[in-house]
Design a protein around this motif. Structure first.
Motif, mmCIF file in Angstrom:
data_model
loop_
_atom_site.group_PDB
_atom_site.id
_atom_site.type_symbol
_atom_site.label_atom_id
_atom_site.label_comp_id
_atom_site.label_asym_id
_atom_site.label_seq_id
_atom_site.Cartn_x
_atom_site.Cartn_y
_atom_site.Cartn_z
ATOM 1 N N PRO A 1 0.875 -1.182 -0.043
ATOM 2 C CA PRO A 1 0.037 -0.012 0.190
ATOM 3 C C PRO A 1 0.835 1.268 -0.018
ATOM 4 O O PRO A 1 0.494 2.302 -0.490
ATOM 5 N N VAL B 1 1.784 2.459 -3.520
ATOM 6 C CA VAL B 1 0.584 3.190 -4.007
ATOM 7 C C VAL B 1 0.353 4.536 -3.397
ATOM 8 O O VAL B 1 0.168 5.582 -4.228
ATOM 9 N N ARG B 2 0.392 4.698 -2.253
ATOM 10 C CA ARG B 2 0.359 5.954 -1.472
ATOM 11 C C ARG B 2 1.055 6.931 -1.942
ATOM 12 O O ARG B 2 1.033 8.080 -2.179
ATOM 13 N N ALA C 1 -2.847 10.772 1.094
ATOM 14 C CA ALA C 1 -3.783 9.517 0.541
ATOM 15 C C ALA C 1 -3.539 8.479 1.589
ATOM 16 O O ALA C 1 -2.596 8.310 2.446
ATOM 17 N N VAL D 1 -4.175 3.904 1.441
ATOM 18 C CA VAL D 1 -4.555 2.977 0.515
ATOM 19 C C VAL D 1 -4.931 1.638 1.491
ATOM 20 O O VAL D 1 -4.021 1.617 2.226
ATOM 21 N N SER E 1 -6.991 -2.610 1.662
ATOM 22 C CA SER E 1 -7.426 -3.551 0.829
ATOM 23 C C SER E 1 -8.932 -3.654 0.758
ATOM 24 O O SER E 1 -9.649 -3.119 2.016
ATOM 25 N N PRO F 1 -6.633 -3.069 -4.051
ATOM 26 C CA PRO F 1 -6.552 -1.977 -3.225
ATOM 27 C C PRO F 1 -7.513 -0.872 -3.630
ATOM 28 O O PRO F 1 -8.132 -0.871 -4.841
ATOM 29 N N ALA G 1 -8.167 3.520 -2.529
ATOM 30 C CA ALA G 1 -7.619 4.617 -1.969
ATOM 31 C C ALA G 1 -8.658 5.649 -1.636
ATOM 32 O O ALA G 1 -9.663 5.698 -2.423
ATOM 33 N N GLU H 1 -1.368 -2.502 -9.545
ATOM 34 C CA GLU H 1 -1.285 -1.952 -8.430
ATOM 35 C C GLU H 1 -2.325 -0.687 -8.222
ATOM 36 O O GLU H 1 -2.457 0.050 -7.406
ATOM 37 N N PRO I 1 -5.494 1.357 -7.925
ATOM 38 C CA PRO I 1 -6.500 1.190 -7.089
ATOM 39 C C PRO I 1 -7.954 0.939 -7.886
ATOM 40 O O PRO I 1 -8.027 1.771 -8.870
ATOM 41 N N ILE J 1 -10.740 5.141 -6.068
ATOM 42 C CA ILE J 1 -10.275 6.255 -5.457
ATOM 43 C C ILE J 1 -11.459 7.093 -5.277
ATOM 44 O O ILE J 1 -12.138 7.569 -6.077
#
Length: 506
Positions: A407, A410-411, A423, A425, A427, A437, A439, A466, A468, A471
């Motif tokens: 995570p 991604v953040r 941000a 992230v 699951s 994921p 977000a 990866e 999300p 969002i």
């Protein structure tokens, strides 16, 4: 059975008493742009100590509804002067949860502001509350009729029962001993460390919450050094910037969310011209943000790695290391500090060679030279020079159709977008892929960007798996007192949003 030992004569308690008695008329705490002296703080702490020592040694487990106010600092110091255990209670967690927490603790005495006590505490028979207002005012004791309360037995040597940040679940309490705190705020050999002969001249700024280990550490560090400090109720840009301009500190401490707030504000290098270094911990800070901060203000950020369980920091950057190694090792949280030992192991406990990722184990210096190894849930690697990289939480990894997603990766990608203030992230279960994921994103003021814009932005920066599945843009990300995203609240919000949209479609 051996009687519990009083810690009122511990080196930490002695250092607190010595500092408070140094120069009673000198300024100690500025709050609301008004200074309180060491003498006022000392008198208030000694009044609290009197209530603490009225209890037998084994029952000096004292709850404090902690807010960032001078009288709360006095209460913290007073319990430690009396050799008691401070049980940290967060009055901002919500009334129902706080009431339930207090009921379960069975404490003989709870200290707090009158309003907090009135709204949050229903005293058990034989227990008591102590209302505190200004450091110069006498506390007001209220007792409840009935058989003397027998709960709240303190484990010997515990200075603070500290709340964890509660990032991924309900906060839990960790016992921090007098020895651990002394090693953290005085030095590795606190008995031989000389006490200050007079108060320090520089003024520190404390904006970390007292309900978090960072706030307790910063306050006790100032006390141990006899350093006056500005106490802010919480980090807010304008009061913080005013304190910096007024008192011109050489070093400040900011959590990553605060670093980003300063970075993307209208403040200039002139506003921060006194600052030589910023320290940052409690949550990951991206190397991109650290570099952008240095480019804008000319100030390096020294990141660190710490946990409540360790009693403070166990790794961090020094200014010397930053000058020599940052360009080659950017993104690391530094090297072992304070006598800590670090290693990376596989799931079976086999120690891995340099640069191999695995689970981080720590032997904290705060526990002394014989400290045992403590396994964390953090994935990490350590290079040949001893620099530590935190790669993410093993228990937060998202497995999407067999692909592992961290995570934080991604953040970090989302937070590199110029319109994104923060941000988070997490699951979400998925019938086909197992989990995906999702977000939550907080935008900067006046910025305009859509969820589709953000997804498009990520396609050039992340692998397709990866990105999300959803969002959601929100006015503000829920955060813990330490400034971390409250992932439990984030997950609950996103689940409720999905449920609401599903209901509308039906």
């Amino acid at each position: 059975m051996a009687m519990p030992m009083s810690y009122a004569d511990h080196v930490l308690s002695r250092r607190i008493a010595e500092t408070l008695a140094l120069q009673p008329d000198s300024p100690a705490i500025e709050y609301g742009q008004v200074w309180r002296t060491w003498g006022e703080l000392g008198a208030a702490a000694r009044r609290i100590r009197g209530f603490v020592t009225a209890y037998p040694v084994g029952r000096r487990q004292i709850g404090i509804l902690l807010r960032n106010r001078p009288e709360n600092v006095a209460a913290l110091l007073g319990v430690l002067l009396g050799g008691g255990t401070v049980v940290v209670i967060n009055p901002s967690r919500g009334e129902d949860r706080t009431r339930a927490d207090i009921t379960a603790l069975h404490l003989p005495l709870i200290i707090g502001a009158p309003d907090d006590l009135a709204h949050l505490v229903t005293p058990a028979p034989g227990s008591a509350t102590l209302a505190i207002t200004d450091p110069g005012a006498d506390p007001h004791l209220s007792t409840t009729a009935g058989r003397r309360h027998q709960g709240g037995t303190a484990q010997s040597g515990v200075a603070v029962r500290m709340l964890t940040s509660g990032t991924t679940g309900p906060p839990k309490r960790i016992d921090i001993s007098y020895d651990m705190l002394a090693r953290s705020v005085i030095g590795r050999d606190p008995e031989s460390a000389p006490a200050p002969a007079q108060p320090r001249s520089g003024v520190a700024i404390v904006n970390a919450p007292l309900v978090h280990i960072g706030g307790v550490f910063r306050v006790l560090q100032c006390i141990a050094e006899a350093r006056p400090f500005v106490l802010l109720p919480r980090f807010q840009l304008e009061p913080w910037a005013r304190a910096v301009r007024t008192h011109r500190p050489k070093a400040v401490s900011l959590v990553p969310a605060a670093v980003r707030a300063v970075l993307h504000s209208d403040l200039t290098s002139d506003d921060l011209s006194s600052i030589r270094v910023v320290t940052s911990g409690t949550a990951p800070l991206s190397a991109e943000d650290a570099d952008a901060f240095r480019e804008k203000f000319g100030i390096p950020i020294l990141t660190s790695y710490a946990a409540t369980e360790f009693g403070g920091g166990v790794a961090g950057w020094t200014l010397t290391d930053h000058r020599k190694y940052w360009d080659a090792k950017r993104g690391s949280v530094g090297r072992a500090s304070g006598g800590a030992r670090l290693r990376v192991v596989d799931e079976d406990g086999t120690v891995l060679p340099p640069d191999r990722p695995g689970l981080l184990e720590v032997a904290p210096g705060q526990l002394g030279p014989s400290a045992h190894w403590m396994r964390t849930t953090d994935l990490a690697r350590i290079d040949d020079d001893g620099f530590l990289w935190i790669l993410g939480r093993a228990d937060q990894a998202i497995i999407r159709g067999g692909f592992k997603i961290m995570p934080d990766d991604v953040r970090n990608a989302l937070e590199r977008h110029p319109d994104v203030a923060g941000a988070a992230v997490v699951s979400r279960p998925d019938a086909r892929l197992g989990e995906v994921p999702v977000a939550m994103v907080e935008l900067r003021d006046y910025r305009s960007v859509t969820e589709a814009d953000l997804s498009s932005y990520l396609r050039d920066r992340l692998a397709p798996y990866e990105i999300p599945a959803e969002i959601e843009i929100v006015p503000e990300i829920p955060r813990t007192p330490s400034g971390k995203a409250d992932l439990t609240a984030v997950r609950r919000h996103l689940e409720e949003s999905l449920h609401a949209r599903s209901s509308e479609r039906r």
